[in-house]
Design an enzyme around this catalytic site. Structure first.
Site, short mmCIF file in Angstrom:
data_model
loop_
_atom_site.label_atom_id
_atom_site.label_comp_id
_atom_site.label_asym_id
_atom_site.label_seq_id
_atom_site.Cartn_x
_atom_site.Cartn_y
_atom_site.Cartn_z
CG ASP A 1 -2.15 1.34 0.85
OD1 ASP A 1 -2.64 0.75 0.88
OD2 ASP A 1 -1.38 2.21 1.48
CE1 TYR B 1 1.23 7.74 2.32
CE2 TYR B 1 1.45 5.77 2.02
CZ TYR B 1 0.52 6.89 2.57
OH TYR B 1 -0.68 6.33 3.01
CE LYS C 1 -3.62 4.67 0.24
NZ LYS C 1 -2.29 4.52 1.04
CG HIS D 1 -4.02 9.97 -0.10
ND1 HIS D 1 -3.03 9.52 -0.29
CD2 HIS D 1 -4.91 9.66 0.83
CE1 HIS D 1 -2.69 9.52 0.93
NE2 HIS D 1 -3.12 9.18 1.80
P1 NDP Z 1 0.97 1.80 11.80
O1 NDP Z 1 -0.07 1.24 12.54
O2 NDP Z 1 0.73 0.75 11.25
O3 NDP Z 1 2.62 1.92 13.06
C1 NDP Z 1 3.85 1.73 12.30
C2 NDP Z 1 4.44 2.25 13.22
O4 NDP Z 1 4.61 1.65 14.59
C3 NDP Z 1 5.70 2.87 12.96
O5 NDP Z 1 6.27 3.93 14.07
C4 NDP Z 1 6.30 1.59 13.06
O6 NDP Z 1 8.25 1.70 13.54
C5 NDP Z 1 5.86 0.74 14.43
N1 NDP Z 1 5.52 -0.29 14.49
C6 NDP Z 1 5.22 -1.31 13.65
N2 NDP Z 1 5.18 -2.58 13.90
C7 NDP Z 1 4.92 -2.82 15.08
C8 NDP Z 1 5.58 -3.90 16.05
N3 NDP Z 1 5.12 -4.96 15.66
N4 NDP Z 1 5.58 -2.83 17.24
C9 NDP Z 1 5.99 -2.04 17.41
N5 NDP Z 1 5.86 -1.15 17.07
C10 NDP Z 1 5.76 -1.18 15.79
O7 NDP Z 1 0.76 2.88 10.77
P2 NDP Z 1 0.97 3.74 9.96
O8 NDP Z 1 0.53 4.63 9.74
O9 NDP Z 1 2.24 3.99 8.53
O10 NDP Z 1 -0.56 3.03 8.43
C11 NDP Z 1 0.00 2.06 8.08
C12 NDP Z 1 -0.19 1.95 6.49
O11 NDP Z 1 -1.87 2.75 6.24
C13 NDP Z 1 0.50 3.14 5.55
O12 NDP Z 1 2.29 2.71 5.83
C14 NDP Z 1 -0.38 3.49 4.88
O13 NDP Z 1 -0.57 2.81 3.54
C15 NDP Z 1 -1.26 3.94 5.38
N6 NDP Z 1 -1.79 4.36 5.68
C16 NDP Z 1 -2.87 5.14 4.78
C17 NDP Z 1 -3.88 6.28 4.74
C18 NDP Z 1 -4.67 7.42 4.50
O14 NDP Z 1 -4.59 7.97 4.80
N7 NDP Z 1 -4.58 6.70 3.39
C19 NDP Z 1 -2.97 7.63 6.23
C20 NDP Z 1 -1.82 7.04 7.42
C21 NDP Z 1 -1.64 5.44 6.91
P3 NDP Z 1 9.39 0.87 13.10
O15 NDP Z 1 8.64 1.01 10.93
O16 NDP Z 1 10.29 1.98 13.21
O17 NDP Z 1 9.45 -0.10 12.87
#
Ligand code: NDP
Length: 274
Positions: A46, A51, A76, A109
């Site tokens: 995704d 991004y 998106k 988006h």
């Molecule tokens: P997430 O809820 O996926 O969390 C990501 C964060 O959590 C990062 O800081 C990561 O750290 C940490 N993390 C990941 N796995 C673990 C774990 N097992 N234990 C502890 N910490 C963890 O947030 P996102 O906002 O990135 O959402 C996921 C996806 O959703 C995005 O990448 C995007 O594709 C989509 N999205 C879409 C939006 C929209 O408007 N349509 C808005 C926001 C997101 P690290 O990377 O340092 O490991």
């Protein structure tokens, strides 16, 4: 060996229920990060124009020996590109960066209600689909009234609505509305960017199963039928998040996690984004 379930969308296309998100993955780290995800077994990526890393995603896909038919790629349309002609141009630009002929899923988006452009934008999405350049079309961050507007205009029912959803924001009303209209729910920030991982309900269930808190939250999403794509640049987390498909929670455990809900966002309110 874990198996990722598929969900059938309202147009007959199947989407892997667990994918990999690349929001906030640096452009120059994206290829290696996505390659790691593909190696672990993720087949659904995704991304989004905003991004700035579609090129890195495309490079990882090109370098991979996974067959194109086994991959599911979402991108998106960014807000400033809304409108009929600008959508067609933005789609071409994303496809060039991704290096793909056919996209799996294209999303608006944000509805940006103040701009009032998503109806024309959606008509361009319908055209892109009719031209065979995308398999499924959907929306993101649409509120009930935005979805209703598409229905009232007699336009295609979106295949998915990608919304912020996690145990602190369970979105029960919008999820029920989606179900009523055959729209699949995609949950963005499924881990609330880490904010729900210390909740007692989550850590208790994790301890009971000898699992990671992140796996518990993802297993909760999967049990509810949400499509998820956690983001991580940490190899161990990329692996442990993928293994969440092997974890089954009891009805009581699912309810305890749902009870965390406090309608609290980690991201912006769709009514206010323009
Ligand atoms: P997430 O809820 O996926 O969390 C990501 C964060 O959590 C990062 O800081 C990561 O750290 C940490 N993390 C990941 N796995 C673990 C774990 N097992 N234990 C502890 N910490 C963890 O947030 P996102 O906002 O990135 O959402 C996921 C996806 O959703 C995005 O990448 C995007 O594709 C989509 N999205 C879409 C939006 C929209 O408007 N349509 C808005 C926001 C997101 P690290 O990377 O340092 O490991």
């Amino acid at each position: 060996m874990t198996t990722v379930p598929f969900i059938e969308l309202n147009d007959g296309v199947s989407i892997p229920q667990l994918g990999f998100g690349v929001f906030q993955v640096e452009p120059d780290e994206t290829q290696a990060t996505v390659e790691k995800a593909l190696e672990v077994g993720y087949r659904h990526i995704d991304t989004a124009r905003i991004y700035g890393n579609e090129k890195g995603v495309g490079a990882a896909l090109a370098a991979s020996d996974v067959a194109r038919d086994d991959l599911f790629v979402t991108t998106k349309l960014w807000n400033s590109h809304q409108g009929y002609d600008s959508t067609l141009r933005a789609f071409d630009a994303s496809m060039e960066k991704l290096g793909l002929d056919v996209l799996d899923l294209y999303l608006i988006h944000w509805p940006t209600p103040a701009n009032d452009t998503f109806v024309d934008t959606w008509k361009a999405f319908e055209q892109i689909k009719a031209d065979g350049r995308v398999r499924s079309i959907g929306v993101s961050n649409f509120r009930m009234q935005d979805l209703q507007r598409l229905f009232d205009e007699g336009l295609t029912v979106p295949s998915v609505n990608q919304i912020e959803l996690h145990p602190a924001l369970t979105q029960d009303t919008l999820r029920a509305f989606h179900a009523e209209h055959g729209i699949a729910t995609e949950a963005w920030s499924p881990l609330a960017q880490g904010a729900v991982l210390q909740e007692k309900a989550v850590t208790d269930v994790a301890a009971a199963h000898g699992a990671e808190p992140g796996q518990v939250v993802l297993a909760w999403h999967l049990a509810l039928g949400n499509i998820v794509f956690p983001k991580s640049v940490t190899p161990e987390r990329i692996e442990s998040n993928f293994a969440s498909t092997g974890l089954t929670l009891s009805e009581d455990e699912l309810q305890a996690i749902s009870a965390i809900n406090r309608d609290e966002r980690v991201g912006p309110d769709p009514s206010e984004v323009s």
